[in-house]
Write a protein that holds these residues in place. Structure first.
Motif, PDB file in Angstrom:
ATOM      1  N   LYS A 284     -14.234  -8.982  38.127  1.00 46.53           N
ATOM      2  CA  LYS A 284     -14.628 -10.146  38.938  1.00 46.53           C
ATOM      3  C   LYS A 284     -15.646  -9.785  40.018  1.00 46.53           C
ATOM      4  N   VAL A 285     -16.674  -9.047  39.608  1.00 54.04           N
ATOM      5  CA  VAL A 285     -17.787  -8.706  40.493  1.00 54.04           C
ATOM      6  C   VAL A 285     -19.081  -8.910  39.713  1.00 54.04           C
ATOM      7  N   THR A 286     -20.189  -8.845  40.422  1.00 52.85           N
ATOM      8  CA  THR A 286     -21.483  -8.917  39.750  1.00 52.85           C
ATOM      9  C   THR A 286     -21.823  -7.546  39.178  1.00 52.85           C
ATOM     10  N   VAL A 287     -22.752  -7.522  38.229  1.00 52.29           N
ATOM     11  CA  VAL A 287     -23.170  -6.242  37.649  1.00 52.29           C
ATOM     12  C   VAL A 287     -23.782  -5.342  38.723  1.00 52.29           C
TER      13      VAL A 287
ATOM     14  N   ARG B  18     -17.792 -13.576  43.944  1.00 51.55           N
ATOM     15  CA  ARG B  18     -18.340 -12.540  43.086  1.00 51.55           C
ATOM     16  C   ARG B  18     -19.407 -11.711  43.800  1.00 51.55           C
ATOM     17  N   ARG B  19     -19.999 -12.240  44.860  1.00 54.18           N
ATOM     18  CA  ARG B  19     -21.034 -11.520  45.595  1.00 54.18           C
ATOM     19  C   ARG B  19     -20.428 -10.607  46.635  1.00 54.18           C
TER      20      ARG B  19
ATOM     21  N   VAL C   7     -21.664  -6.149  31.642  1.00 54.21           N
ATOM     22  CA  VAL C   7     -21.284  -7.550  31.885  1.00 54.21           C
ATOM     23  C   VAL C   7     -19.788  -7.729  31.653  1.00 54.21           C
TER      24      VAL C   7
ATOM     25  N   ASN D 102     -23.107  -5.228  41.884  1.00 55.20           N
ATOM     26  CA  ASN D 102     -21.988  -4.758  42.702  1.00 55.20           C
ATOM     27  C   ASN D 102     -21.219  -3.671  41.961  1.00 55.20           C
TER      28      ASN D 102
ATOM     29  N   ALA E  12     -17.862  -6.037  34.502  1.00 54.59           N
ATOM     30  CA  ALA E  12     -18.034  -6.798  35.738  1.00 54.59           C
ATOM     31  C   ALA E  12     -17.177  -8.063  35.707  1.00 54.59           C
ATOM     32  N   GLU E  13     -17.126  -8.720  34.563  1.00 54.19           N
ATOM     33  CA  GLU E  13     -16.283  -9.914  34.446  1.00 54.19           C
ATOM     34  C   GLU E  13     -14.809  -9.561  34.606  1.00 54.19           C
TER      35      GLU E  13
END
Length: 130
Positions: A48-51, A15-16, A41, A53, A44-45
């Motif tokens: 499949k990334v962070t907010v 995810r990073r 959120v 990102n 992002a889910e």
């Protein structure tokens, strides 16, 4: 699955973002409403990334049109819609005349040519959105 098998498999749930050689240079704090946070959120889910990102990716995406440019494209599409509606009315009048008299009006060829040019303008405007 053994450790050996696991080490050859790509990590699909990462995810990073990958670390850069120089490391993180700047930190930005962004204030959002509760509704905006929930939407960020959720998206992002889904992706499949962070907010953070997601925000950086969206901000640095190749698409460079501004809200002003998008409004201009929307205005162009509305003009084309109205033009197409008026042109369609003219085509209907020509068809009524042809059906009533049994003669194909000379103006119909020009009207159809005009409709095709409007359709091509619509295609170009749509391409500008993508």
């Amino acid at each position: 699955m053994s450790d050996e098998e696991n080490s050859h498999r790509p990590n699909l749930s990462r995810r990073r973002r990958a670390n850069t050689p120089a490391g993180t240079k700047k930190r930005r704090d962004v204030w959002v409403t509760v509704e905006e946070e929930a939407a960020l959120v959720a998206r992002a889910e889904r992706e499949k990334v962070t907010v953070p990102n997601l925000l950086v990716s969206a901000a640095l995406a190749e698409r460079t049109d501004s809200p002003t440019e998008r409004r201009a494209i929307g205005a162009e599409l509305m003009q084309l819609h109205n033009l197409l509606a008026r042109s369609s009315n003219n085509i209907n009048q020509l068809a009524r005349h042809a059906n009533a008299t049994g003669e194909f009006p000379v103006e119909a060829r020009e009207a159809l040519k005009h409709i095709r040019s409007v359709a091509m303008r619509i295609d170009r405007a749509i391409e500008g959105l993508m």
